[in-house]
Design a protein around this motif. Sequence first.
Motif, PDB file in Angstrom:
ATOM      1  N   SER A 166       0.808  -1.209  -0.216  1.00 58.91           N
ATOM      2  CA  SER A 166      -0.289   0.003   0.024  1.00 58.91           C
ATOM      3  C   SER A 166       1.264   1.694   0.099  1.00 58.91           C
ATOM      4  O   SER A 166       1.576   1.305   0.595  1.00 58.91           O
ATOM      5  CB  SER A 166      -0.450   0.220   1.176  1.00 58.91           C
ATOM      6  OG  SER A 166      -0.012   0.145   2.275  1.00 58.91           O
ATOM      7  N   GLY A 167       0.167   2.871  -0.626  1.00 59.76           N
ATOM      8  CA  GLY A 167       1.423   3.343  -0.733  1.00 59.76           C
ATOM      9  C   GLY A 167       2.123   3.454  -2.139  1.00 59.76           C
ATOM     10  O   GLY A 167       1.559   3.218  -2.593  1.00 59.76           O
ATOM     11  N   ALA A 168       3.480   4.683  -1.450  1.00 62.50           N
ATOM     12  CA  ALA A 168       4.039   3.849  -2.520  1.00 62.50           C
ATOM     13  C   ALA A 168       5.601   3.939  -2.266  1.00 62.50           C
ATOM     14  O   ALA A 168       6.307   4.454  -1.465  1.00 62.50           O
ATOM     15  CB  ALA A 168       4.104   5.815  -3.731  1.00 62.50           C
ATOM     16  N   LEU A 169       6.367   3.941  -3.278  1.00 63.43           N
ATOM     17  CA  LEU A 169       8.018   4.248  -2.359  1.00 63.43           C
ATOM     18  C   LEU A 169       8.425   6.087  -2.371  1.00 63.43           C
ATOM     19  O   LEU A 169       7.972   6.423  -2.533  1.00 63.43           O
ATOM     20  CB  LEU A 169       8.911   3.684  -3.784  1.00 63.43           C
ATOM     21  CG  LEU A 169       8.560   2.065  -3.921  1.00 63.43           C
ATOM     22  CD1 LEU A 169      10.053   1.654  -5.127  1.00 63.43           C
ATOM     23  CD2 LEU A 169       9.327   0.872  -2.257  1.00 63.43           C
ATOM     24  N   PRO A 170       9.474   5.783  -1.363  1.00 57.73           N
ATOM     25  CA  PRO A 170       9.937   7.322  -0.972  1.00 57.73           C
ATOM     26  C   PRO A 170       9.827   8.034  -2.267  1.00 57.73           C
ATOM     27  O   PRO A 170      11.219   7.336  -3.028  1.00 57.73           O
ATOM     28  CB  PRO A 170      11.273   7.455   0.343  1.00 57.73           C
ATOM     29  CG  PRO A 170      11.190   5.627  -0.146  1.00 57.73           C
ATOM     30  CD  PRO A 170       9.920   4.838  -0.711  1.00 57.73           C
ATOM     31  N   SER A 171      10.304   9.355  -2.182  1.00 54.49           N
ATOM     32  CA  SER A 171      10.515  10.208  -3.406  1.00 54.49           C
ATOM     33  C   SER A 171      11.083  11.242  -3.250  1.00 54.49           C
ATOM     34  O   SER A 171      11.677  11.565  -3.803  1.00 54.49           O
ATOM     35  CB  SER A 171       9.584  10.222  -4.581  1.00 54.49           C
ATOM     36  OG  SER A 171       8.314  11.183  -4.059  1.00 54.49           O
ATOM     37  N   ALA A 172      11.466  11.012  -1.841  1.00 56.42           N
ATOM     38  CA  ALA A 172      12.408  12.891  -1.430  1.00 56.42           C
ATOM     39  C   ALA A 172      12.697  12.312  -0.136  1.00 56.42           C
ATOM     40  O   ALA A 172      11.764  10.952   0.849  1.00 56.42           O
ATOM     41  CB  ALA A 172      11.154  14.131  -1.374  1.00 56.42           C
ATOM     42  N   PRO A 173      13.846  13.340   0.199  1.00 52.41           N
ATOM     43  CA  PRO A 173      14.267  12.728   1.336  1.00 52.41           C
ATOM     44  C   PRO A 173      13.220  12.670   2.850  1.00 52.41           C
ATOM     45  O   PRO A 173      11.791  13.189   3.281  1.00 52.41           O
ATOM     46  CB  PRO A 173      15.059  14.165   1.967  1.00 52.41           C
ATOM     47  CG  PRO A 173      15.462  14.251   0.832  1.00 52.41           C
ATOM     48  CD  PRO A 173      14.488  14.002  -0.548  1.00 52.41           C
ATOM     49  N   LEU A 174      13.072  12.154   4.068  1.00 55.24           N
ATOM     50  CA  LEU A 174      12.616  12.038   5.090  1.00 55.24           C
ATOM     51  C   LEU A 174      11.079  11.068   4.622  1.00 55.24           C
ATOM     52  O   LEU A 174      10.208  10.853   5.628  1.00 55.24           O
ATOM     53  CB  LEU A 174      12.203  13.022   6.002  1.00 55.24           C
ATOM     54  CG  LEU A 174      13.146  14.205   6.586  1.00 55.24           C
ATOM     55  CD1 LEU A 174      13.356  14.458   6.961  1.00 55.24           C
ATOM     56  CD2 LEU A 174      14.168  13.317   7.209  1.00 55.24           C
ATOM     57  N   GLU A 175      11.230  10.520   3.275  1.00 55.43           N
ATOM     58  CA  GLU A 175      10.084   9.713   3.553  1.00 55.43           C
ATOM     59  C   GLU A 175      10.595   8.352   3.665  1.00 55.43           C
ATOM     60  O   GLU A 175      11.947   8.005   3.351  1.00 55.43           O
ATOM     61  CB  GLU A 175       9.355  10.060   2.142  1.00 55.43           C
ATOM     62  CG  GLU A 175       8.607  10.928   2.110  1.00 55.43           C
ATOM     63  CD  GLU A 175       8.118  11.887   0.002  1.00 55.43           C
ATOM     64  OE1 GLU A 175       7.512  12.329  -0.026  1.00 55.43           O
ATOM     65  OE2 GLU A 175       8.154  10.809  -0.684  1.00 55.43           O
ATOM     66  N   ALA A 176       9.602   7.300   3.852  1.00 58.32           N
ATOM     67  CA  ALA A 176      10.364   6.295   3.754  1.00 58.32           C
ATOM     68  C   ALA A 176       8.700   4.712   3.528  1.00 58.32           C
ATOM     69  O   ALA A 176       7.938   5.196   3.987  1.00 58.32           O
ATOM     70  CB  ALA A 176      10.652   5.732   5.392  1.00 58.32           C
ATOM     71  N   VAL A 177       9.856   4.047   3.427  1.00 60.08           N
ATOM     72  CA  VAL A 177       9.198   2.786   3.394  1.00 60.08           C
ATOM     73  C   VAL A 177       9.599   1.927   3.910  1.00 60.08           C
ATOM     74  O   VAL A 177      10.542   0.995   4.152  1.00 60.08           O
ATOM     75  CB  VAL A 177       9.100   1.856   1.798  1.00 60.08           C
ATOM     76  CG1 VAL A 177      10.569   1.565   1.309  1.00 60.08           C
ATOM     77  CG2 VAL A 177       7.979   1.232   1.378  1.00 60.08           C
ATOM     78  N   ILE A 178       8.063   0.942   5.252  1.00 61.21           N
ATOM     79  CA  ILE A 178       8.614   0.093   5.722  1.00 61.21           C
ATOM     80  C   ILE A 178       8.133  -1.554   5.161  1.00 61.21           C
ATOM     81  O   ILE A 178       7.325  -1.925   4.881  1.00 61.21           O
ATOM     82  CB  ILE A 178       8.030   0.350   7.221  1.00 61.21           C
ATOM     83  CG1 ILE A 178       6.331   0.699   6.638  1.00 61.21           C
ATOM     84  CG2 ILE A 178       8.025   1.921   7.796  1.00 61.21           C
ATOM     85  CD1 ILE A 178       5.645   0.699   8.334  1.00 61.21           C
ATOM     86  N   GLY A 179       9.132  -2.355   5.677  1.00 61.89           N
ATOM     87  CA  GLY A 179       8.858  -3.745   5.911  1.00 61.89           C
ATOM     88  C   GLY A 179       7.499  -4.311   6.367  1.00 61.89           C
ATOM     89  O   GLY A 179       7.738  -3.311   7.176  1.00 61.89           O
ATOM     90  N   ALA A 180       6.915  -5.487   6.161  1.00 58.54           N
ATOM     91  CA  ALA A 180       5.765  -5.645   6.037  1.00 58.54           C
ATOM     92  C   ALA A 180       5.700  -5.933   7.869  1.00 58.54           C
ATOM     93  O   ALA A 180       4.682  -5.691   8.475  1.00 58.54           O
ATOM     94  CB  ALA A 180       5.157  -7.059   6.026  1.00 58.54           C
ATOM     95  N   SER A 181       6.543  -6.791   8.348  1.00 62.22           N
ATOM     96  CA  SER A 181       6.975  -7.254   9.538  1.00 62.22           C
ATOM     97  C   SER A 181       7.329  -5.829  10.663  1.00 62.22           C
ATOM     98  O   SER A 181       6.685  -5.397  11.438  1.00 62.22           O
ATOM     99  CB  SER A 181       8.435  -7.549  10.021  1.00 62.22           C
ATOM    100  OG  SER A 181       8.531  -8.701   9.437  1.00 62.22           O
ATOM    101  N   VAL A 182       7.689  -4.417  10.318  1.00 66.69           N
ATOM    102  CA  VAL A 182       7.933  -4.073  11.077  1.00 66.69           C
ATOM    103  C   VAL A 182       6.200  -3.060  10.851  1.00 66.69           C
ATOM    104  O   VAL A 182       6.033  -2.596  12.098  1.00 66.69           O
ATOM    105  CB  VAL A 182       9.121  -2.414   9.990  1.00 66.69           C
ATOM    106  CG1 VAL A 182       8.940  -1.177  10.826  1.00 66.69           C
ATOM    107  CG2 VAL A 182      10.288  -3.439   9.818  1.00 66.69           C
ATOM    108  N   ALA A 183       5.733  -2.442   9.985  1.00 67.99           N
ATOM    109  CA  ALA A 183       4.604  -2.330  10.247  1.00 67.99           C
ATOM    110  C   ALA A 183       3.617  -2.972  11.272  1.00 67.99           C
ATOM    111  O   ALA A 183       2.889  -2.638  11.801  1.00 67.99           O
ATOM    112  CB  ALA A 183       4.219  -2.899   8.458  1.00 67.99           C
ATOM    113  N   THR A 184       3.603  -3.928  11.560  1.00 68.24           N
ATOM    114  CA  THR A 184       2.520  -5.256  12.070  1.00 68.24           C
ATOM    115  C   THR A 184       3.321  -4.498  12.999  1.00 68.24           C
ATOM    116  O   THR A 184       2.204  -4.259  14.355  1.00 68.24           O
ATOM    117  CB  THR A 184       3.229  -6.563  11.191  1.00 68.24           C
ATOM    118  OG1 THR A 184       2.856  -6.494   9.864  1.00 68.24           O
ATOM    119  CG2 THR A 184       1.991  -7.241  12.455  1.00 68.24           C
ATOM    120  N   ARG A 185       4.390  -4.796  13.743  1.00 67.41           N
ATOM    121  CA  ARG A 185       5.065  -4.323  15.012  1.00 67.41           C
ATOM    122  C   ARG A 185       4.880  -3.192  15.846  1.00 67.41           C
ATOM    123  O   ARG A 185       4.269  -3.028  16.220  1.00 67.41           O
ATOM    124  CB  ARG A 185       6.491  -4.948  15.377  1.00 67.41           C
ATOM    125  CG  ARG A 185       6.934  -5.251  15.913  1.00 67.41           C
ATOM    126  CD  ARG A 185       9.019  -6.098  15.718  1.00 67.41           C
ATOM    127  NE  ARG A 185       9.739  -5.344  15.541  1.00 67.41           N
ATOM    128  CZ  ARG A 185      10.403  -5.154  14.657  1.00 67.41           C
ATOM    129  NH1 ARG A 185      10.193  -6.061  14.085  1.00 67.41           N
ATOM    130  NH2 ARG A 185      11.244  -4.431  14.223  1.00 67.41           N
TER     131      ARG A 185
END
Lengths: 393, 223
Positions: A130-149
């Motif tokens: 869901s969402g999109a990959l980061p395209s600017a500094p301080l944007e982040a995409v998170i791994g599935a386990s990180v999102a859950t935890r």
Amino acid sequence: MSVIVRLIANFLRERPWQFALAVTLCALGLASAVGIVWLQSVLESHARRQAEGIDIVVGAKGSALQNVLTAVYYLDVPNGNIRLSDVEKLRSHPQVAQVIPLAMGDSAAGARIVGAGNEFVDFYGATVASGALPSAPLEAVIGASVATRAKLKIGDQFVGAHGMGDGAEEVGGHESYPYVVTGILKPTGRVIDQLVVTPMQSVWLVHEGHTGATEPEATFALVKARGPVAMATLPRFINSIDGLQAAVPAMESARLLTSFDWVAVVVKAFAAILIFAAMASLLGALLQALARREPEIALLRAMGASRLRIASLVFGESLLLVLVGALLAGCLLAAGAWAMTTFVLPGIGIDATDGILLWLAGLTVALLLAFVATIPVLWRSFSIDVAAQMSSR
Amino acid sequence: MAALLTVDNLSHRYNAQVSLSFASFAVTSGELLLVRGPSGCGKSTLLHLLGGVIPIGSNAGAAVIDGQALTALTGAERDALRPFVVGWMPQRHSMINSISVLDNVLLPVALARKVMAADRARAVDLLRALDIEVLATRRPAEISVGQSARVNLARALVTQPKLLLADEPTAALDAESVVAVASQLSAYVHGGGCALVASHDARLRERLLAALGTRMSERDASQ
């Protein structure tokens, strides 16, 4: 129901605790032995999978193993940083197929923040859930386990803490640079599930003025070589560049696993002892039971039961106990695999087929051992004096 | 009529000190031979030899049952004689405690093949004839010694063997049980069965003699 089956069922009902002990020992022995071999195979295949596609890890000079543990498995801390200009030298080398520079230093919600281009996400075969990959500094995409935890969702903000792993500081002076979650990745079973990925510029921005570096730096570069010849010559070239060290994950992982071989041997020996103890307990229980059942077996012989029939009774009892123990061991192993994937190493790929095959192999060994352990019982049952048993009142 | 059982100069040596020699005899179908003798004279040993649970040694005489020389049979072949050719009522009235009285009666059949409705009906008939039909569903621990003896006799007869070996069938039994056992033994012989009964119970002897007359003969166990 066959009279032999009924006799076996009644026999087991007579002394439930004694047989429960034999079954428990058998289950524990089998579960330990199979579990250890399985765990070893799972960890080795997991380790191999995490390093898949990474031929060489380039990091600061220091421990090669430390560089691999940090850049491939995210279990250690880096030796230092490397110049981005040196990484660019590598990129232009004809024997290099791909170079992915990484910048590390912080963590958030127990997950490491990795500064890297979106090619890093592609490299692990991850796609956005869901969402999109980061395209600017301080944007982040998170791994599935990180999102859950961490219970993070698109649009949530978080602040990185200085340091990595358990030693990360709660507040690292990065409050002025909150990250925003732009995307969540689908689970891959690889280490990226446990990471926060952001453009490298984010890491530089957050650490501006902290490192004292005069030019942009990376922490590691993951290198994919062009074929086996390149694999052999590239490390020498990398090591010749001032400040760079090449580490081959396959070699470092093998060295690490070899150094723990003795632990596996000790644990396997312990499991073997448990299995033998289980068989000894089974033999003791059967011999003790046989002593009480001599009149019953003599009666069966007197009524025309062949030695084969008596053998089927005695073996049936011992093999049934081992089968029950093996089923219990199977349940313990399934529970262990569930606990491992849920609590210990979420996202680790466990191949159930491997587990079933190992369990079947363990069951075969246990049945063979039970067969051998039952031979003395059978021998005694054959030597019962039927005439004497049928005469004495 | 040809003899169903022939015993010729049979002997058995337990050890260097104890050796037994048995009288030679022959019994045909429809006859009962009462083997007499004091305790220790070898009555049970004779039955164990004929029942196949003790092998007959070489040069220790011969015994032929239904045309089969026991000395020529292997252990497995002797086992196979029980229970359809030879029905055995051992001296010890043992039973398997975890199954019912009826299942104990059917045990020899169940060990050899699948129990059929006809087997079950025959077992119930035998229990009825021995006046213990009500005990069919009980466990062996719930019945008396006399009743156990009757159950053991029913078990020995449930396969309709050609030869019945009964070892002290009425020892320590009450009068009522003696009557029941004697009556069933007589019925078996009248029905064409051949019985070898080892006993020194005068009550049983009297009953059998009265019921069987000339169909019964007596002999001392040892020579």
